[in-house]
Write a protein that holds these residues in place. Structure first.
Motif, PDB file in Angstrom:
ATOM      1  N   ASP A  78       0.805  -1.219   0.000  1.00 53.20           N
ATOM      2  CA  ASP A  78       0.000   0.000   0.000  1.00 53.20           C
ATOM      3  C   ASP A  78       0.839   1.271   0.000  1.00 53.20           C
ATOM      4  O   ASP A  78       0.383   2.320  -0.414  1.00 53.20           O
ATOM      5  N   ASP A  79       2.083   1.196   0.474  1.00 59.69           N
ATOM      6  CA  ASP A  79       2.932   2.385   0.515  1.00 59.69           C
ATOM      7  C   ASP A  79       3.432   2.773  -0.876  1.00 59.69           C
ATOM      8  O   ASP A  79       3.776   3.918  -1.113  1.00 59.69           O
ATOM      9  N   CYS A  80       3.452   1.829  -1.805  1.00 58.13           N
ATOM     10  CA  CYS A  80       3.939   2.106  -3.157  1.00 58.13           C
ATOM     11  C   CYS A  80       2.753   2.446  -4.063  1.00 58.13           C
ATOM     12  O   CYS A  80       1.869   1.605  -4.278  1.00 58.13           O
ATOM     13  N   PRO A  81       2.714   3.666  -4.610  1.00 54.76           N
ATOM     14  CA  PRO A  81       1.577   4.025  -5.459  1.00 54.76           C
ATOM     15  C   PRO A  81       1.474   3.151  -6.709  1.00 54.76           C
ATOM     16  O   PRO A  81       0.367   2.856  -7.169  1.00 54.76           O
ATOM     17  N   PHE A  82       2.609   2.700  -7.257  1.00 58.10           N
ATOM     18  CA  PHE A  82       2.567   1.868  -8.459  1.00 58.10           C
ATOM     19  C   PHE A  82       2.058   0.461  -8.163  1.00 58.10           C
ATOM     20  O   PHE A  82       1.583  -0.223  -9.066  1.00 58.10           O
ATOM     21  N   CYS A  83       2.155   0.016  -6.923  1.00 60.65           N
ATOM     22  CA  CYS A  83       1.553  -1.263  -6.523  1.00 60.65           C
ATOM     23  C   CYS A  83       0.059  -1.086  -6.225  1.00 60.65           C
ATOM     24  O   CYS A  83      -0.746  -1.977  -6.462  1.00 60.65           O
ATOM     25  N   ARG A  84      -0.313   0.083  -5.691  1.00 64.34           N
ATOM     26  CA  ARG A  84      -1.698   0.366  -5.303  1.00 64.34           C
ATOM     27  C   ARG A  84      -2.588   0.681  -6.506  1.00 64.34           C
ATOM     28  O   ARG A  84      -3.753   0.270  -6.565  1.00 64.34           O
ATOM     29  N   ILE A  85      -2.064   1.404  -7.487  1.00 63.12           N
ATOM     30  CA  ILE A  85      -2.874   1.878  -8.619  1.00 63.12           C
ATOM     31  C   ILE A  85      -3.631   0.760  -9.329  1.00 63.12           C
ATOM     32  O   ILE A  85      -4.818   0.923  -9.625  1.00 63.12           O
ATOM     33  N   PRO A  86      -3.030  -0.408  -9.625  1.00 66.12           N
ATOM     34  CA  PRO A  86      -3.780  -1.440 -10.358  1.00 66.12           C
ATOM     35  C   PRO A  86      -5.001  -1.989  -9.618  1.00 66.12           C
ATOM     36  O   PRO A  86      -5.888  -2.564 -10.237  1.00 66.12           O
ATOM     37  N   SER A  87      -5.069  -1.775  -8.303  1.00 67.91           N
ATOM     38  CA  SER A  87      -6.235  -2.251  -7.551  1.00 67.91           C
ATOM     39  C   SER A  87      -7.410  -1.283  -7.647  1.00 67.91           C
ATOM     40  O   SER A  87      -8.525  -1.619  -7.243  1.00 67.91           O
ATOM     41  N   LEU A  88      -7.179  -0.106  -8.192  1.00 65.30           N
ATOM     42  CA  LEU A  88      -8.228   0.907  -8.333  1.00 65.30           C
ATOM     43  C   LEU A  88      -8.945   0.753  -9.671  1.00 65.30           C
ATOM     44  O   LEU A  88      -8.377   0.215 -10.621  1.00 65.30           O
ATOM     45  N   PRO A  89     -10.181   1.252  -9.765  1.00 64.48           N
ATOM     46  CA  PRO A  89     -10.808   1.332 -11.088  1.00 64.48           C
ATOM     47  C   PRO A  89      -9.933   2.201 -11.997  1.00 64.48           C
ATOM     48  O   PRO A  89      -9.270   3.132 -11.523  1.00 64.48           O
ATOM     49  N   ASP A  90      -9.914   1.898 -13.287  1.00 63.40           N
ATOM     50  CA  ASP A  90      -9.033   2.595 -14.224  1.00 63.40           C
ATOM     51  C   ASP A  90      -9.156   4.114 -14.143  1.00 63.40           C
ATOM     52  O   ASP A  90      -8.147   4.819 -14.122  1.00 63.40           O
ATOM     53  N   ALA A  91     -10.380   4.629 -14.094  1.00 65.64           N
ATOM     54  CA  ALA A  91     -10.571   6.087 -14.059  1.00 65.64           C
ATOM     55  C   ALA A  91      -9.994   6.692 -12.784  1.00 65.64           C
ATOM     56  O   ALA A  91      -9.393   7.768 -12.821  1.00 65.64           O
TER      57      ALA A  91
ATOM     58  N   HIS B  35       1.470  12.908 -20.785  1.00 63.63           N
ATOM     59  CA  HIS B  35       2.650  12.253 -20.204  1.00 63.63           C
ATOM     60  C   HIS B  35       2.199  10.976 -19.488  1.00 63.63           C
ATOM     61  O   HIS B  35       1.506  11.015 -18.496  1.00 63.63           O
ATOM     62  N   LEU B  36       2.617   9.847 -20.062  1.00 64.88           N
ATOM     63  CA  LEU B  36       2.270   8.528 -19.519  1.00 64.88           C
ATOM     64  C   LEU B  36       3.480   7.876 -18.886  1.00 64.88           C
ATOM     65  O   LEU B  36       4.625   8.251 -19.164  1.00 64.88           O
ATOM     66  N   MET B  37       3.206   6.857 -18.086  1.00 58.54           N
ATOM     67  CA  MET B  37       4.263   5.984 -17.587  1.00 58.54           C
ATOM     68  C   MET B  37       3.828   4.551 -17.838  1.00 58.54           C
ATOM     69  O   MET B  37       2.643   4.224 -17.711  1.00 58.54           O
ATOM     70  N   VAL B  38       4.775   3.706 -18.198  1.00 59.57           N
ATOM     71  CA  VAL B  38       4.522   2.280 -18.357  1.00 59.57           C
ATOM     72  C   VAL B  38       5.195   1.601 -17.173  1.00 59.57           C
ATOM     73  O   VAL B  38       6.390   1.788 -16.933  1.00 59.57           O
ATOM     74  N   VAL B  39       4.392   0.834 -16.426  1.00 59.32           N
ATOM     75  CA  VAL B  39       4.828   0.316 -15.129  1.00 59.32           C
ATOM     76  C   VAL B  39       4.564  -1.186 -15.056  1.00 59.32           C
ATOM     77  O   VAL B  39       3.435  -1.627 -15.306  1.00 59.32           O
ATOM     78  N   PRO B  40       5.562  -1.994 -14.703  1.00 61.99           N
ATOM     79  CA  PRO B  40       5.278  -3.409 -14.474  1.00 61.99           C
ATOM     80  C   PRO B  40       4.423  -3.564 -13.216  1.00 61.99           C
ATOM     81  O   PRO B  40       4.550  -2.773 -12.277  1.00 61.99           O
ATOM     82  N   TYR B  41       3.552  -4.561 -13.198  1.00 58.72           N
ATOM     83  CA  TYR B  41       2.744  -4.810 -12.000  1.00 58.72           C
ATOM     84  C   TYR B  41       3.650  -5.215 -10.833  1.00 58.72           C
ATOM     85  O   TYR B  41       3.420  -4.802  -9.701  1.00 58.72           O
ATOM     86  N   ARG B  42       4.658  -5.989 -11.125  1.00 56.46           N
ATOM     87  CA  ARG B  42       5.548  -6.486 -10.079  1.00 56.46           C
ATOM     88  C   ARG B  42       6.414  -5.351  -9.550  1.00 56.46           C
ATOM     89  O   ARG B  42       6.927  -4.535 -10.301  1.00 56.46           O
ATOM     90  N   HIS B  43       6.566  -5.323  -8.252  1.00 54.72           N
ATOM     91  CA  HIS B  43       7.385  -4.313  -7.579  1.00 54.72           C
ATOM     92  C   HIS B  43       8.851  -4.694  -7.777  1.00 54.72           C
ATOM     93  O   HIS B  43       9.380  -5.575  -7.104  1.00 54.72           O
ATOM     94  N   VAL B  44       9.494  -4.026  -8.734  1.00 55.57           N
ATOM     95  CA  VAL B  44      10.882  -4.286  -9.062  1.00 55.57           C
ATOM     96  C   VAL B  44      11.543  -2.952  -9.385  1.00 55.57           C
ATOM     97  O   VAL B  44      10.932  -2.096 -10.025  1.00 55.57           O
ATOM     98  N   ALA B  45      12.771  -2.753  -8.911  1.00 55.13           N
ATOM     99  CA  ALA B  45      13.428  -1.457  -9.070  1.00 55.13           C
ATOM    100  C   ALA B  45      14.315  -1.371 -10.293  1.00 55.13           C
ATOM    101  O   ALA B  45      14.435  -0.312 -10.904  1.00 55.13           O
TER     102      ALA B  45
END
Length: 172
Positions: A32-45, A69-79
């Motif tokens: 939950d602390d990582c926004p990129f991990c949290r975002i996919p659990s939200l509705p797209d909008a 301006h977009l970002m492409v993000v893997p679902y997996r938390h990887v740095a």
């Protein structure tokens, strides 16, 4: 306050959240602390997700350099890019191509800056979760505002941009 000058002011108080580090993760772990991990659990909008792929997703940048301006993000938390699986590398690359096509369809971008900052020292705002930026560019988009006033003028709300790009997303 102070002596008036001839300059007009364009206030961008929404940028203070970014400057102050609001919503920036305090740890390097996933969850939950990582926004990129949290975002996919939200509705797209709500998460500003434009498109979901099998191993990565495309999301609007909450603090964009340019409209679209977009970002492409893997679902997996990887740095680190070298830690991506072949499937993740393929999906990040494919979604980057599709993002470019969608932005061209939606807003006729003349070019793009594409890249990722690996590590805090390289400028990554959220270094713990890899993300690739897709920044559309137009001739003359670097005008006096960012150069002199250090301000970008974005002509569209992020929710409207998300809807436009989602509708323009190509089908592979």
């Amino acid at each position: 306050m102070g002596v008036p000058d001839p300059f007009l002011r364009l206030w961008t108080p929404h940028r203070m959240a970014y400057i102050a580090g609001e919503n920036k993760p305090t740890s390097t772990s996933s969850g939950d602390d990582c926004p990129f991990c949290r975002i996919p659990s939200l509705p797209d909008a709500d998460g500003l997700i434009v498109h979901r792929g099998p191993a990565a997703y495309a999301v609007l940048n909450l603090y964009p350099y340019n409209p679209g301006h977009l970002m492409v993000v893997p679902y997996r938390h990887v740095a680190d890019y070298t830690d991506l699986t072949p499937e993740e590398v393929s999906d990040v690359a494919s979604l980057t191509q599709q993002a470019m096509q969608a932005v061209r369809i939606a807003s006729a971008a003349h070019g793009f800056n594409i890249g990722m900052n690996q590590g805090e020292i390289a400028g990554a705002g959220i270094a713990a979760h890899l993300h690739q930026h897709v920044v559309p560019r137009w001739g003359g988009d670097t005008n006096f505002m960012p150069v002199v006033a250090q301000t970008k003028v974005l002509p569209q709300l992020l929710t409207d941009t998300r809807a436009l790009l989602s509708k323009s997303w190509p089908t592979p």
